[in-house]
Design a protein around this motif. Structure first.
Motif, PDB file in Angstrom:
ATOM      1  N   TYR A  13     -11.788  -1.482   8.249  1.00 43.97           N
ATOM      2  CA  TYR A  13     -12.920  -1.000   8.772  1.00 43.97           C
ATOM      3  C   TYR A  13     -12.414   0.062   9.898  1.00 43.97           C
ATOM      4  O   TYR A  13     -11.720  -0.475  10.805  1.00 43.97           O
ATOM      5  N   PRO A  14     -12.709   1.183   9.785  1.00 47.43           N
ATOM      6  CA  PRO A  14     -12.422   2.194  10.912  1.00 47.43           C
ATOM      7  C   PRO A  14     -13.666   1.625  12.259  1.00 47.43           C
ATOM      8  O   PRO A  14     -14.355   1.613  11.787  1.00 47.43           O
ATOM      9  N   ALA A  15     -12.974   2.011  13.465  1.00 49.02           N
ATOM     10  CA  ALA A  15     -13.774   1.918  14.427  1.00 49.02           C
ATOM     11  C   ALA A  15     -14.867   2.965  14.598  1.00 49.02           C
ATOM     12  O   ALA A  15     -15.995   2.975  14.751  1.00 49.02           O
ATOM     13  N   TYR A  16     -14.390   4.234  14.305  1.00 41.91           N
ATOM     14  CA  TYR A  16     -15.211   5.496  14.585  1.00 41.91           C
ATOM     15  C   TYR A  16     -15.258   5.880  12.824  1.00 41.91           C
ATOM     16  O   TYR A  16     -14.860   5.052  12.089  1.00 41.91           O
ATOM     17  N   GLU A  17     -15.846   7.308  12.661  1.00 43.02           N
ATOM     18  CA  GLU A  17     -15.863   7.746  11.285  1.00 43.02           C
ATOM     19  C   GLU A  17     -14.818   7.571  10.647  1.00 43.02           C
ATOM     20  O   GLU A  17     -14.540   7.206   9.483  1.00 43.02           O
ATOM     21  N   VAL A  18     -13.547   8.147  11.019  1.00 42.49           N
ATOM     22  CA  VAL A  18     -12.270   8.033  10.489  1.00 42.49           C
ATOM     23  C   VAL A  18     -11.284   7.384  11.234  1.00 42.49           C
ATOM     24  O   VAL A  18     -11.539   7.379  12.629  1.00 42.49           O
ATOM     25  N   GLY A  19     -10.263   6.629  11.020  1.00 42.97           N
ATOM     26  CA  GLY A  19      -9.529   5.787  11.659  1.00 42.97           C
ATOM     27  C   GLY A  19      -7.862   6.129  11.323  1.00 42.97           C
ATOM     28  O   GLY A  19      -7.653   6.917  10.591  1.00 42.97           O
ATOM     29  N   GLY A  20      -7.219   5.377  12.072  1.00 45.26           N
ATOM     30  CA  GLY A  20      -5.816   5.594  11.895  1.00 45.26           C
ATOM     31  C   GLY A  20      -5.009   4.206  11.236  1.00 45.26           C
ATOM     32  O   GLY A  20      -3.879   4.355  11.234  1.00 45.26           O
ATOM     33  N   ASP A  21      -5.905   3.680  10.653  1.00 40.31           N
ATOM     34  CA  ASP A  21      -5.071   2.439  10.009  1.00 40.31           C
ATOM     35  C   ASP A  21      -4.919   2.605   8.477  1.00 40.31           C
ATOM     36  O   ASP A  21      -5.541   3.476   7.805  1.00 40.31           O
ATOM     37  N   TYR A  22      -3.973   2.083   8.121  1.00 38.47           N
ATOM     38  CA  TYR A  22      -3.646   2.534   6.626  1.00 38.47           C
ATOM     39  C   TYR A  22      -3.002   1.076   5.754  1.00 38.47           C
ATOM     40  O   TYR A  22      -2.218   0.513   6.670  1.00 38.47           O
ATOM     41  N   TYR A  23      -3.175   0.632   4.728  1.00 40.91           N
ATOM     42  CA  TYR A  23      -2.794  -0.290   3.836  1.00 40.91           C
ATOM     43  C   TYR A  23      -2.590   0.086   2.532  1.00 40.91           C
ATOM     44  O   TYR A  23      -3.477   0.898   2.085  1.00 40.91           O
ATOM     45  N   ASP A  24      -1.666  -0.318   1.865  1.00 43.42           N
ATOM     46  CA  ASP A  24      -1.652   0.141   0.346  1.00 43.42           C
ATOM     47  C   ASP A  24      -0.765  -0.988  -0.363  1.00 43.42           C
ATOM     48  O   ASP A  24      -0.155  -1.843   0.336  1.00 43.42           O
ATOM     49  N   PHE A  25      -0.682  -0.928  -1.554  1.00 50.63           N
ATOM     50  CA  PHE A  25      -0.286  -1.622  -2.549  1.00 50.63           C
ATOM     51  C   PHE A  25       0.806  -0.937  -3.481  1.00 50.63           C
ATOM     52  O   PHE A  25       0.233   0.217  -3.704  1.00 50.63           O
ATOM     53  N   ILE A  26       1.782  -1.499  -3.974  1.00 49.36           N
ATOM     54  CA  ILE A  26       2.636  -0.544  -4.894  1.00 49.36           C
ATOM     55  C   ILE A  26       3.119  -1.752  -5.803  1.00 49.36           C
ATOM     56  O   ILE A  26       3.566  -2.634  -5.342  1.00 49.36           O
ATOM     57  N   VAL A  27       3.048  -1.201  -7.041  1.00 46.79           N
ATOM     58  CA  VAL A  27       3.741  -2.262  -8.193  1.00 46.79           C
ATOM     59  C   VAL A  27       4.976  -1.652  -8.497  1.00 46.79           C
ATOM     60  O   VAL A  27       5.140  -0.589  -8.927  1.00 46.79           O
ATOM     61  N   LEU A  28       6.320  -2.416  -8.211  1.00 45.95           N
ATOM     62  CA  LEU A  28       7.469  -1.914  -8.257  1.00 45.95           C
ATOM     63  C   LEU A  28       8.178  -2.631  -9.557  1.00 45.95           C
ATOM     64  O   LEU A  28       7.776  -3.598  -9.864  1.00 45.95           O
ATOM     65  N   PRO A  29       9.411  -1.874 -10.112  1.00 46.94           N
ATOM     66  CA  PRO A  29       9.996  -2.463 -10.957  1.00 46.94           C
ATOM     67  C   PRO A  29      10.588  -3.737 -11.008  1.00 46.94           C
ATOM     68  O   PRO A  29      10.611  -4.333  -9.781  1.00 46.94           O
ATOM     69  N   GLU A  30      11.006  -4.607 -11.990  1.00 46.86           N
ATOM     70  CA  GLU A  30      11.526  -6.014 -11.694  1.00 46.86           C
ATOM     71  C   GLU A  30      10.887  -6.882 -11.168  1.00 46.86           C
ATOM     72  O   GLU A  30      11.241  -7.711 -10.299  1.00 46.86           O
ATOM     73  N   ASP A  31       9.470  -6.923 -11.560  1.00 49.00           N
ATOM     74  CA  ASP A  31       8.323  -7.836 -11.044  1.00 49.00           C
ATOM     75  C   ASP A  31       8.345  -7.958  -9.585  1.00 49.00           C
ATOM     76  O   ASP A  31       8.601  -8.885  -8.851  1.00 49.00           O
TER      77      ASP A  31
END
Lengths: 737, 115
Positions: free
Chosen positions: A523-541
């Protein structure tokens, strides 16, 4: 049952017709010997019915139109016409009845002999003592209309009823004057007068004898009527509010009315109206009192109007000022077009102060500190002339206005150094007033008004113009605020788009990973925010989870957040080691970030085959691990925020740790928005509370745990407002299948 | 919402900033302006005393980063001292202790300039 007006009308008409028939019949059967042959009881009944029906009519009509009528009262000289009409009709009827009496009865009869003959008909109970010496002496030897022929009988009915109609109309007209700007007290006075006149009229019928008590009562009633006529005659408020033209018309009308009325009363013309008094002594009395009232009222009004004539102009000016102000304040709230508005302000100003030349100036501060000037609505002068007039001298009148912010009055404009004297002379600008327009403490412009006479502006003008200027200032301010709010709306829209764009940068769904239950929210505190999260599927499980927080909030943070995403997505496919990735990211970002900005970052790579998570921390909140058996730890490995130093400097300060997971172990990645969530007392949610909530709910799914934590945080904040972006990723190791 | 104030003292040519209250994103520019003013006036030896500061947000940390290079280039420094545990945690988490001198007492910080 409801009494409808039509019932009363029908009743009254049938009574009158019956009585007329009765009169005709008795006249015809007794024509030879005169009317005094009608038996007493019949006369009594007849008179009583006339009294009763006219009383009923009065009550019905006056109650409906004079007393109850709820519509607003408007006064004009036309009301006087009704009064005049009534008096005129009274005179005409008397003149006419003279003719009728003269011609139809064959000879002018002497009242002395008639009254002794017809005494019974004139009053209800004067049967014993027929003659009335008082009445006789006044109107001796005058022709009267006596109902001694069928035609004169008819005439007395028509005249009596017609006059009665007029007298009621007169009361309605009188009411419009008396009720002008009334209070309940004045209403009461008017009703009392009406009541007194009715009562006196009735009593008068019974006091023709010499009964001392009745006479005393009668005298008291007369005095009371006189007093109340006085009270009601002094209701002269309406005089103030009619225009000068109407006043003059009114004066003439009243003079005519007064003369006519006086003629009637002084020459006792009315008493000839035996036609009326034969029909109904009550109506006769009522008409008489009404006449007195009208004369008293019109006499007093006449003087009042004459005395008010000289002040009319001032009063009209004030009221036009008031109505201008009213229209102006309506404009202020409705119009956002400055041209239209300034046109109105200048026009009203010229009208009310009787000036010739005027314009409005708007000042807008420029970035370099000077003022931009906009001339609006110049009246009887051109913009070029204004410039020439004002900028004649280095010490401009505008500069003076801006500096002093107070009113400038130039009484001798054609000799003032502040203006171009030649032009001022040519354009007959002899006095000039400049009123500052100040809204919310800011000078927004000036109202310039000029007259062709020297020292033309008095205190009244200044007050008026100041009021107009205040209204104009508010309007100008409103218009500017309106423009600002439009601009704000546009920015809001832009931010909304930015918000939607940023939401797209975050994962739209939670990934489905073999062996790992993953749930996330941001949740951003204002309209836009500075938090970021992400997922990535990598080789070799392998499966990577990143949580980052750009320092600062709002738009600048949002831009860096987008940059971080780009860097992460490209580097993560190259560097599988979390520490290596963070150092590479630092190499890219250090130098490109604003100096005071930094990014805290936590990167975890899950080896799904071996059930091992390796993590590296760059100044971010430490990874929380809660084991299936309830043990827990914050993995606070050394690390420095991205962008705080060159990679060479921070390489030795960074670490990477590997943790073996068992089935049911939970890893929580979060931003400082979670642990620093603040309540009203400025207490923080804190690490321990975070740990406790996860431990207590460790048997739930990742989604269950996340929901519990979010609701705990929201309960904690309660009335406080979230003032930092909040990001949360919960993973639960289930073991690869 | 919160009060933040700065008090400046001078001790043997070292400027000492006493911070108190809550330092967050909204008032961190106050501190930034103050630091800029000092550095522009030629003061590069600065000690910041945190003993009365109750809270610091990440934006507050950024302020120190903005000027540290400037003062270090002019052989000065910004030294931080007397942090409460709570404030220290925030600095520690971000790895400040490896890049900045953070001391327990103000005196220690001043002594470090003399070395």
């Amino acid at each position: 049952m409801e009494i409808k007006p039509v019932y009363i009308k029908t009743f009254l008409i049938s009574v009158l017709i019956t009585l007329f028939l009765f009169d005709s019949f008795s006249f015809l059967t007794n024509s030879a010997s005169g009317l005094n042959i009608i038996p007493d009881w019949a006369t009594f009944t007849r008179n009583f019915l006339i009294l009763f029906s006219s009383f009923l009519y009065l009550f019905f009509k006056l109650n409906k139109t004079v007393v109850k009528k709820p519509e607003p009262v408007s006064v004009s000289w036309k009301s006087i016409l009704w009064l005049g009409g009534f008096i005129l009709v009274t005179i005409l009827i008397n003149v006419a009845s003279f003719d009728i009496a003269f011609h139809k009865s064959g000879s002018v009869q002497d009242l002395t002999s008639l009254s002794s003959e017809n005494g019974n008909d004139l009053s209800v109970d004067s049967t014993q003592n027929g003659d009335e010496p008082d009445a006789v002496s006044v109107s001796e030897k005058k022709p009267v209309l006596l109902p001694n022929s069928f035609f004169s009988l008819l005439a007395s009915y028509v005249i009596g009823i017609g006059l009665f109609f007029f007298v009621v109309q007169s009361w309605i007209a009188l009411r419009s004057f008396v009720y002008f700007k009334r209070t309940p007290r004045f209403e009461l006075n008017f009703r009392i007068l009406l009541g007194l006149i009715i009562v006196t009229g009735i009593l008068d019928l019974t006091t023709t004898g010499s009964g001392s008590l009745m006479q005393a009562i009668s005298i008291i009633l007369y005095i009371a009527v006189a007093i109340f006529i006085g009270f009601n005659s002094f209701r002269l408020g309406w005089v103030l509010y009619i225009t000068r033209r109407d006043k003059i018309i009114s004066i003439f009308l009243i003079i005519i009315l007064f003369v006519l009325g006086s003629v009637i009363l002084s020459t006792d013309l009315l008493s000839q109206g035996d036609s009326v008094s034969y029909l109904s002594p009550f109506i006769y009395n009522f008409i008489k009192f009404t006449l007195i009232y009208i004369l008293s009222f019109s006499g007093i009004s006449l003087f009042s109007i004459i005395f008010h004539l000289p002040t009319t102009e001032a009063f009209e000016r004030k009221s036009s000022e008031l109505s201008s102000l009213h229209s102006l304040s309506k404009l202020v709230s409705n119009v956002f077009d400055l041209n239209e508005l300034s046109q109105a302000v200048v026009n009203y100003s010229l009208q009310t102060t009787l000036s010739e030349i005027g314009w409005l100036e708007l000042y807008n501060p420029k970035k370099d500190g000077s003022q931009s000037v906009k001339i609006l609505a110049p009246q009887n002068i051109s913009s070029a002339e204004i410039q020439q007039l004002i900028e004649a001298n280095s010490e401009s009148i505008r500069g003076k206005l801006v500096n002093t912010r107070s009113l400038i009055l130039i009484d001798h404009a054609d000799t003032s150094d502040l203006l171009d004297k030649k032009l001022a002379k040519a354009r007959k600008i002899s006095s000039l007033i400049v009123v500052p327009l100040v809204a919310r403490g800011e000078l927004v412009g000036g109202l310039f008004i000029s007259k062709s006479i020297q020292s033309g502006f008095d205190k009244d003008d200044i007050d008026t113009l100041s009021t107009f200027a205040d209204q104009a200032a508010i309007a100008i301010d409103n218009t500017r605020l309106f423009e600002l709010s439009l601009e704000k709306e546009r920015l809001q829209q832009e931010l909304f788009i930015a918000q939607k764009m940023q939401m797209k940068l975050l994962p739209q769904t939670n990934p489905v990973v073999n062996g790992l239950d993953v749930e996330s929210v941001s949740y951003p505190a204002y309209e836009v925010g500075g938090d970021y999260y992400d997922f990535i599927v990598l080789p070799e499980d392998r499966f990577g989870v990143i949580v980052a927080d750009v320092s600062g909030k709002g738009t600048s943070a949002a831009f860096y957040m987008a940059e971080v995403k780009g860097i992460f997505q490209s580097l993560a496919r190259i560097y599988f080691s979390p520490k290596k990735l963070l150092l590479e990211a630092n190499s890219v970002l250090f130098g490109s970030l604003e100096r005071k900005s930094f990014v805290s970052l936590l990167y975890c790579v899950f080896d799904l085959k071996r059930g091992i998570v390796s993590q590296s921390r760059a100044g971010h909140c430490p990874l929380l691990i809660v084991r299936a058996d309830g043990k827990s730890e914050f993995v606070k490995s050394p690390g420095v925020g991205i962008g705080m130093g060159s990679s060479a400097v921070i390489e030795s300060k960074m670490a990477e740790t590997e943790i073996q997971l068992e089935v049911g172990d939970i890893c929580v990645l979060y931003s400082d928005g979670v642990v620093e969530a603040m309540n009203e007392n400025m207490d923080e949610f804190g690490y321990e509370k975070l740990r406790q909530v996860i431990i207590e709910n460790r048997n739930l799914s990742a989604k269950g745990i996340l929901d519990c934590l979010i609701s705990e945080v929201n309960t904690f904040i309660w009335n406080g407002k979230a003032n930092d972006d909040l990001t949360l990723v919960v993973t639960k190791w289930l073991g690869m299948k | 919402m919160s009060n933040f104030s700065i008090e400046i003292r001078e001790d043997r040519n070292i400027k000492i900033l006493n911070l108190s209250g809550y330092l967050d994103a909204h008032n961190s520019n106050e501190l930034e302006d103050q630091l800029k003013e000092l550095i522009d006036a030629g003061f590069t030896r600065i000690v910041v005393n945190f003993s009365n500061l109750n809270y610091i947000a990440s934006a507050g940390l950024g302020v120190f980063m903005a000027y540290i290079e400037d003062v270090r280039e002019q052989s000065g420094d910004i030294k931080l001292c007397e942090m409460t545990d709570k404030v220290y945690t925030v600095f520690d988490l971000l790895g400040f202790p490896v890049l900045y001198d953070i001391t327990r007492s103000e005196l220690e910080a001043i002594e470090k300039f003399k070395v």
